[in-house]
Design an enzyme around this catalytic site. Sequence first.
Site, PDB file in Angstrom:
ATOM      1  N   ASP A  16       0.858  -1.187   0.000  1.00 61.27           N
ATOM      2  CA  ASP A  16       0.000   0.000   0.000  1.00 61.27           C
ATOM      3  C   ASP A  16       0.893   1.236   0.000  1.00 61.27           C
ATOM      4  O   ASP A  16       2.079   1.168   0.336  1.00 61.27           O
ATOM      5  CB  ASP A  16      -0.909   0.014   1.237  1.00 61.27           C
ATOM      6  CG  ASP A  16      -1.854   1.217   1.231  1.00 61.27           C
ATOM      7  OD1 ASP A  16      -2.411   1.536   0.163  1.00 61.27           O
ATOM      8  OD2 ASP A  16      -2.021   1.869   2.280  1.00 61.27           O
ATOM      9  N   SER A  17       0.290   2.376  -0.333  1.00 61.76           N
ATOM     10  CA  SER A  17       1.045   3.624  -0.295  1.00 61.76           C
ATOM     11  C   SER A  17       1.437   3.991   1.135  1.00 61.76           C
ATOM     12  O   SER A  17       2.333   4.800   1.336  1.00 61.76           O
ATOM     13  CB  SER A  17       0.200   4.746  -0.891  1.00 61.76           C
ATOM     14  OG  SER A  17      -0.967   4.909  -0.116  1.00 61.76           O
ATOM     15  N   CYS A  79      -4.337  -1.440  -2.139  1.00 57.78           N
ATOM     16  CA  CYS A  79      -4.473  -0.005  -2.361  1.00 57.78           C
ATOM     17  C   CYS A  79      -5.367   0.172  -3.585  1.00 57.78           C
ATOM     18  O   CYS A  79      -5.047  -0.336  -4.670  1.00 57.78           O
ATOM     19  CB  CYS A  79      -3.090   0.588  -2.624  1.00 57.78           C
ATOM     20  SG  CYS A  79      -3.105   2.317  -3.100  1.00 57.78           S
ATOM     21  N   GLU A 164      -2.974   9.111   7.869  1.00 56.02           N
ATOM     22  CA  GLU A 164      -1.508   9.021   7.867  1.00 56.02           C
ATOM     23  C   GLU A 164      -0.899   9.881   8.978  1.00 56.02           C
ATOM     24  O   GLU A 164       0.182   9.586   9.478  1.00 56.02           O
ATOM     25  CB  GLU A 164      -0.943   9.453   6.510  1.00 56.02           C
ATOM     26  CG  GLU A 164      -1.203   8.466   5.381  1.00 56.02           C
ATOM     27  CD  GLU A 164      -0.384   7.177   5.480  1.00 56.02           C
ATOM     28  OE1 GLU A 164       0.801   7.244   5.830  1.00 56.02           O
ATOM     29  OE2 GLU A 164      -0.963   6.101   5.216  1.00 56.02           O
ATOM     30  N   CYS A 198     -11.199   2.850  -0.427  1.00 59.47           N
ATOM     31  CA  CYS A 198      -9.813   3.205  -0.113  1.00 59.47           C
ATOM     32  C   CYS A 198      -9.464   2.440   1.146  1.00 59.47           C
ATOM     33  O   CYS A 198     -10.236   2.450   2.116  1.00 59.47           O
ATOM     34  CB  CYS A 198      -9.675   4.712   0.125  1.00 59.47           C
ATOM     35  SG  CYS A 198      -8.033   5.180   0.733  1.00 59.47           S
ATOM     36  N   HIS A 200      -7.500   2.963   3.442  1.00 59.14           N
ATOM     37  CA  HIS A 200      -7.316   3.763   4.657  1.00 59.14           C
ATOM     38  C   HIS A 200      -8.629   4.012   5.401  1.00 59.14           C
ATOM     39  O   HIS A 200      -8.624   4.301   6.590  1.00 59.14           O
ATOM     40  CB  HIS A 200      -6.736   5.141   4.310  1.00 59.14           C
ATOM     41  CG  HIS A 200      -5.264   5.144   4.010  1.00 59.14           C
ATOM     42  ND1 HIS A 200      -4.726   4.526   2.923  1.00 59.14           N
ATOM     43  CD2 HIS A 200      -4.235   5.727   4.677  1.00 59.14           C
ATOM     44  CE1 HIS A 200      -3.413   4.728   2.916  1.00 59.14           C
ATOM     45  NE2 HIS A 200      -3.096   5.454   3.967  1.00 59.14           N
TER      46      HIS A 200
END
Length: 280
Positions: A16-17, A79, A164, A198, A200
């Site tokens: 994932d990013s 992701c 994040e 997403c 996240h």
Amino acid sequence: MKEELSKLPGAIGVFDSGYGGLTILSKIRQALPEYDYIYLGDNARTPYGTRSFEIVYEFTLQAVNKLFEMGCHLVILACNTASAKALRSIQINDLPGIDPERRVLGVIRPTVECIGNITNSRHVGVLATSGTIKSESYPLEIHKLFPDIEVHGQACPMWVPLVENNEAHGLGADFFVQKDIDSLMYKDRKIDTIILGCTHYPLLANKIKRFVPDGVTVVSQGEYVAASLKDYLHRHPEMDGKCTKGGSCRFYTTESEDKFRESASIFLNERITAQRITIE
Ligand code: DGL
């Protein structure tokens, strides 16, 4: 100096990013605890969601190559942005030249497959990064399987930075979560199912549930992706045979090890250690 790259031949790679893919990894590990895993977060270059197609493709291919170098035969792009913007090109154009026996899978298709059984109104909303929404991957994939479903998307560019930066539980997050959900529902009041497109976003799940109207089902991807991977390994014994089963999980990040360890431990509810690597 070339970095020392520890290898775990046969581990399943999860990319994932940043931290979001941990929501997928934990569901995968619950469903398939016996396998070995390598998680790679490109935290130094996150977020991907506001980046161009070319850059997301370039970064994702670099990460996939790194996971192959570390010994993975199978990589999951945990992701949506990478799945939307890079997966198809990597599968079609890059894999045959790198190693036709290796595989890269994404998260959009497994999520979309479950939708037909969940929505009654046949009106579905998708919350995702700007990149995923712009790619139209969700409506395209949904319409391949369920042409009768009407799909509306809403980009939520602030949600990934909130996660994040460890602000998922703060008051600032309330404002952006409510604003984007209201914008989505304004587009179509008949929406009865919202996909969190997403990885996240499950980290904001409590807030999201507070702001969606009563009767709307919120779909997180982790369990569907895990079930789909289980099914894939069952249908592909040649790949299953290459995946080692030692029950281990190693974490790699392109940012600081301490930063990753602290944040990942919160998201995963377990103490972990991480190693910093460079991908290019
Ligand atoms: N978690 C990723 C996704 O599912 C990407 C978020 C980002 O880097 O913008 O889209």
